[in-house]
Motif scaffolding. Structure first.
Motif, PDB file in Angstrom:
ATOM      1  N   VAL A   1    -126.114 -63.484 -19.901  1.00 15.62           N
ATOM      2  CA  VAL A   1    -126.508 -62.695 -18.738  1.00 15.62           C
ATOM      3  C   VAL A   1    -127.297 -63.565 -17.762  1.00 15.62           C
ATOM      4  O   VAL A   1    -127.070 -63.536 -16.543  1.00 15.62           O
ATOM      5  CB  VAL A   1    -127.335 -61.465 -19.165  1.00 15.62           C
ATOM      6  N   GLU A   2    -128.220 -64.346 -18.276  1.00 16.21           N
ATOM      7  CA  GLU A   2    -129.028 -65.223 -17.421  1.00 16.21           C
ATOM      8  C   GLU A   2    -128.172 -66.245 -16.683  1.00 16.21           C
ATOM      9  O   GLU A   2    -128.513 -66.689 -15.577  1.00 16.21           O
ATOM     10  CB  GLU A   2    -130.107 -65.917 -18.251  1.00 16.21           C
ATOM     11  N   ALA A   3    -127.035 -66.612 -17.291  1.00 15.15           N
ATOM     12  CA  ALA A   3    -126.126 -67.559 -16.657  1.00 15.15           C
ATOM     13  C   ALA A   3    -125.156 -66.880 -15.693  1.00 15.15           C
ATOM     14  O   ALA A   3    -124.350 -67.562 -15.048  1.00 15.15           O
ATOM     15  CB  ALA A   3    -125.348 -68.335 -17.718  1.00 15.15           C
ATOM     16  N   GLY A   4    -125.207 -65.545 -15.628  1.00 21.56           N
ATOM     17  CA  GLY A   4    -124.413 -64.817 -14.638  1.00 21.56           C
ATOM     18  C   GLY A   4    -123.237 -64.028 -15.156  1.00 21.56           C
ATOM     19  O   GLY A   4    -122.478 -63.456 -14.365  1.00 21.56           O
ATOM     20  N   ALA A   5    -123.042 -63.949 -16.487  1.00 18.44           N
ATOM     21  CA  ALA A   5    -121.873 -63.268 -17.035  1.00 18.44           C
ATOM     22  C   ALA A   5    -122.112 -61.772 -17.214  1.00 18.44           C
ATOM     23  O   ALA A   5    -123.245 -61.326 -17.440  1.00 18.44           O
ATOM     24  CB  ALA A   5    -121.492 -63.884 -18.378  1.00 18.44           C
ATOM     25  N   ASN A   6    -121.033 -61.005 -17.124  1.00 17.56           N
ATOM     26  CA  ASN A   6    -121.019 -59.636 -17.616  1.00 17.56           C
ATOM     27  C   ASN A   6    -120.698 -59.701 -19.100  1.00 17.56           C
ATOM     28  O   ASN A   6    -119.815 -60.469 -19.511  1.00 17.56           O
ATOM     29  CB  ASN A   6    -119.960 -58.810 -16.894  1.00 17.56           C
TER      30      ASN A   6
ATOM     31  N   THR B   1    -125.414 -58.493 -12.934  1.00 14.57           N
ATOM     32  CA  THR B   1    -124.626 -58.510 -14.156  1.00 14.57           C
ATOM     33  C   THR B   1    -124.786 -57.218 -14.934  1.00 14.57           C
ATOM     34  O   THR B   1    -125.799 -56.534 -14.844  1.00 14.57           O
ATOM     35  CB  THR B   1    -125.034 -59.685 -15.066  1.00 14.57           C
ATOM     36  N   ARG B   2    -123.783 -56.917 -15.730  1.00 11.56           N
ATOM     37  CA  ARG B   2    -123.762 -55.670 -16.487  1.00 11.56           C
ATOM     38  C   ARG B   2    -123.568 -55.964 -17.969  1.00 11.56           C
ATOM     39  O   ARG B   2    -122.768 -56.832 -18.338  1.00 11.56           O
ATOM     40  CB  ARG B   2    -122.613 -54.793 -15.977  1.00 11.56           C
ATOM     41  N   VAL B   3    -124.308 -55.272 -18.795  1.00  9.05           N
ATOM     42  CA  VAL B   3    -124.140 -55.346 -20.241  1.00  9.05           C
ATOM     43  C   VAL B   3    -123.610 -53.994 -20.709  1.00  9.05           C
ATOM     44  O   VAL B   3    -124.278 -52.974 -20.558  1.00  9.05           O
ATOM     45  CB  VAL B   3    -125.467 -55.679 -20.956  1.00  9.05           C
ATOM     46  N   LEU B   4    -122.398 -54.010 -21.246  1.00 11.46           N
ATOM     47  CA  LEU B   4    -121.727 -52.768 -21.656  1.00 11.46           C
ATOM     48  C   LEU B   4    -121.753 -52.628 -23.173  1.00 11.46           C
ATOM     49  O   LEU B   4    -121.212 -53.476 -23.880  1.00 11.46           O
ATOM     50  CB  LEU B   4    -120.283 -52.776 -21.167  1.00 11.46           C
ATOM     51  N   PRO B   5    -122.372 -51.557 -23.700  1.00  9.61           N
ATOM     52  CA  PRO B   5    -122.367 -51.342 -25.143  1.00  9.61           C
ATOM     53  C   PRO B   5    -121.100 -50.624 -25.598  1.00  9.61           C
ATOM     54  O   PRO B   5    -120.676 -49.639 -24.981  1.00  9.61           O
ATOM     55  CB  PRO B   5    -123.597 -50.452 -25.358  1.00  9.61           C
ATOM     56  N   VAL B   6    -120.478 -51.126 -26.661  1.00 13.28           N
ATOM     57  CA  VAL B   6    -119.281 -50.498 -27.213  1.00 13.28           C
ATOM     58  C   VAL B   6    -119.451 -50.375 -28.724  1.00 13.28           C
ATOM     59  O   VAL B   6    -119.618 -51.389 -29.413  1.00 13.28           O
ATOM     60  CB  VAL B   6    -118.009 -51.310 -26.900  1.00 13.28           C
ATOM     61  N   LYS B   7    -119.407 -49.168 -29.216  1.00  7.80           N
ATOM     62  CA  LYS B   7    -119.487 -48.968 -30.665  1.00  7.80           C
ATOM     63  C   LYS B   7    -118.206 -49.459 -31.312  1.00  7.80           C
ATOM     64  O   LYS B   7    -117.097 -49.102 -30.893  1.00  7.80           O
ATOM     65  CB  LYS B   7    -119.706 -47.488 -30.996  1.00  7.80           C
TER      66      LYS B   7
ATOM     67  N   LEU C   1    -121.979 -76.627 -13.952  1.00 10.13           N
ATOM     68  CA  LEU C   1    -121.104 -76.592 -15.127  1.00 10.13           C
ATOM     69  C   LEU C   1    -121.524 -75.521 -16.126  1.00 10.13           C
ATOM     70  O   LEU C   1    -120.723 -75.096 -16.965  1.00 10.13           O
ATOM     71  CB  LEU C   1    -121.105 -77.956 -15.812  1.00 10.13           C
ATOM     72  N   PHE C   2    -122.778 -75.081 -16.057  1.00 12.04           N
ATOM     73  CA  PHE C   2    -123.297 -74.111 -17.010  1.00 12.04           C
ATOM     74  C   PHE C   2    -123.322 -72.681 -16.452  1.00 12.04           C
ATOM     75  O   PHE C   2    -123.670 -71.751 -17.174  1.00 12.04           O
ATOM     76  CB  PHE C   2    -124.714 -74.510 -17.436  1.00 12.04           C
ATOM     77  N   ARG C   3    -122.948 -72.505 -15.203  1.00  9.98           N
ATOM     78  CA  ARG C   3    -123.013 -71.173 -14.601  1.00  9.98           C
ATOM     79  C   ARG C   3    -121.819 -70.341 -15.048  1.00  9.98           C
ATOM     80  O   ARG C   3    -120.697 -70.837 -15.169  1.00  9.98           O
ATOM     81  CB  ARG C   3    -123.067 -71.278 -13.082  1.00  9.98           C
ATOM     82  N   LEU C   4    -122.066 -69.040 -15.258  1.00 14.14           N
ATOM     83  CA  LEU C   4    -121.015 -68.131 -15.719  1.00 14.14           C
ATOM     84  C   LEU C   4    -120.792 -66.976 -14.739  1.00 14.14           C
ATOM     85  O   LEU C   4    -120.263 -65.935 -15.130  1.00 14.14           O
ATOM     86  CB  LEU C   4    -121.389 -67.561 -17.096  1.00 14.14           C
ATOM     87  N   ASN C   5    -121.143 -67.161 -13.495  1.00 15.24           N
ATOM     88  CA  ASN C   5    -120.994 -66.100 -12.514  1.00 15.24           C
ATOM     89  C   ASN C   5    -119.551 -65.604 -12.458  1.00 15.24           C
ATOM     90  O   ASN C   5    -118.614 -66.395 -12.329  1.00 15.24           O
ATOM     91  CB  ASN C   5    -121.403 -66.606 -11.129  1.00 15.24           C
ATOM     92  N   GLY C   6    -119.381 -64.290 -12.579  1.00 13.89           N
ATOM     93  CA  GLY C   6    -118.057 -63.698 -12.528  1.00 13.89           C
ATOM     94  C   GLY C   6    -117.305 -63.716 -13.847  1.00 13.89           C
ATOM     95  O   GLY C   6    -116.212 -63.142 -13.950  1.00 13.89           O
ATOM     96  N   LYS C   7    -117.849 -64.337 -14.870  1.00 20.43           N
ATOM     97  CA  LYS C   7    -117.192 -64.394 -16.171  1.00 20.43           C
ATOM     98  C   LYS C   7    -117.482 -63.119 -16.976  1.00 20.43           C
ATOM     99  O   LYS C   7    -118.491 -62.447 -16.773  1.00 20.43           O
ATOM    100  CB  LYS C   7    -117.663 -65.611 -16.967  1.00 20.43           C
ATOM    101  N   VAL C   8    -116.575 -62.826 -17.902  1.00 17.20           N
ATOM    102  CA  VAL C   8    -116.716 -61.656 -18.779  1.00 17.20           C
ATOM    103  C   VAL C   8    -116.703 -62.139 -20.223  1.00 17.20           C
ATOM    104  O   VAL C   8    -115.794 -62.867 -20.634  1.00 17.20           O
ATOM    105  CB  VAL C   8    -115.572 -60.646 -18.560  1.00 17.20           C
ATOM    106  N   ALA C   9    -117.698 -61.729 -20.986  1.00 18.06           N
ATOM    107  CA  ALA C   9    -117.829 -62.160 -22.382  1.00 18.06           C
ATOM    108  C   ALA C   9    -117.907 -60.953 -23.307  1.00 18.06           C
ATOM    109  O   ALA C   9    -118.452 -59.907 -22.943  1.00 18.06           O
ATOM    110  CB  ALA C   9    -119.073 -63.021 -22.555  1.00 18.06           C
TER     111      ALA C   9
END
Length: 266
Positions: A32-37, A60-66, A6-14
């Motif tokens: 990120v640890e839960a699997g989200a981008n 997982t990917r972390v995208l920076p946006v100004k 219930l706590f996994r975020l694999n494939g989710k985008v935040a």
């Protein structure tokens, strides 16, 4: 379903505004640890870039946006960029905030307006933009607003001379409840966390002035919070674990709001 699933975020985008430092960074790390981008946004791109490099991995990917949240065109661009890069949005965390210390008898109109634009107005219009995407595409989503225990009542001026900050966070609490009611029919959950005393850039004033002992006197657990404790609470409210929770205001404050008598300055 197994409870941990219930706590996994694999494939989710935040999207996490203010995801480059303090509480926002802790929440980003947890997602990120839960699997989200995660798309992290603020005006300080170099800080975002550093966090992106530290947290991105093979899964997982972390995208920076100004993004300057005082500008509607940049709010729109944040959502547009997220959809272009990941083709979906599942979670929005409105974490960005600013404060400014000044006597309540002398507080400036300029700073009042700026704080309201960033802490409250931007949270609404970014939520509106993302919610419209969900509604038009028949999708469900989770919105998490990061308010503050400061939004729940008055605070002595010698500790927090920040009337605009407190007012904006109180507004965010009511906005959370209102949108939760209005958007429930679309399958959109809207909740809020009220962090108590965490060591961040905003609270450094307290330590510099030697006021932390007074703060701890108003916290039953007698200590500040740590990043793991805020990211765990956030994960609950953006994951499937909270599908039947909306309009909730969750204090993460060591019991501060539970006390009848709080901080003493005598």
């Amino acid at each position: 379903m197994h409870v941990m699933d219930l706590f996994r975020l694999n494939g989710k985008v935040a999207i996490v505004t203010g995801g480059g430092s303090g509480i926002g960074r802790a929440i980003t790390e947890g997602l990120v640890e839960a699997g989200a981008n995660v798309v992290i946004a603020s005006r300080k791109f170099e800080t975002l870039k550093k966090v992106s490099e530290e947290l991105s991995n093979q899964e997982t990917r972390v995208l920076p946006v100004k993004c300057d949240l005082e500008k509607m065109e940049e709010i729109n661009n944040l959502v547009k960029t997220t959809l272009e890069e990941f083709n979906d949005i599942h979670i929005l965390v409105n974490n960005s905030g600013m404060t400014w210390g000044m006597s309540s008898l002398e507080y400036s109109e300029e700073k009042w307006d700026q704080i309201m634009r960033i802490n409250l107005k931007a949270a609404f219009f970014l939520s509106q933009k993302v919610a419209n995407y969900w509604v038009k595409n028949n999708k469900k989503g989770k919105i998490l607003n990061i308010s503050s225990t400061a939004g729940m009542g008055g605070i002595p001026e010698e500790f927090m001379p920040v009337p605009a900050y407190s007012a904006s966070k109180a507004g965010l609490i009511t906005l959370t409840k209102d949108l939760a009611v209005k958007w429930a029919k679309y399958g959109i959950n809207v909740n809020a966390i009220l962090p108590g005393f965490f060591r961040t850039r905003m609270t450094e004033f307290t330590f510099k002035k030697g006021l932390e002992k007074f703060v701890y006197s108003g916290i039953p657990l007698r200590r500040e919070g740590n990043p793991d404790e805020i990211k765990a609470a956030a994960l609950l409210l953006v994951s499937q674990a909270s599908d039947y929770i909306t309009g909730a205001i969750l204090p993460v404050d060591g019991g501060m709001l539970a006390m009848v008598m709080n901080i003493s300055f005598t």
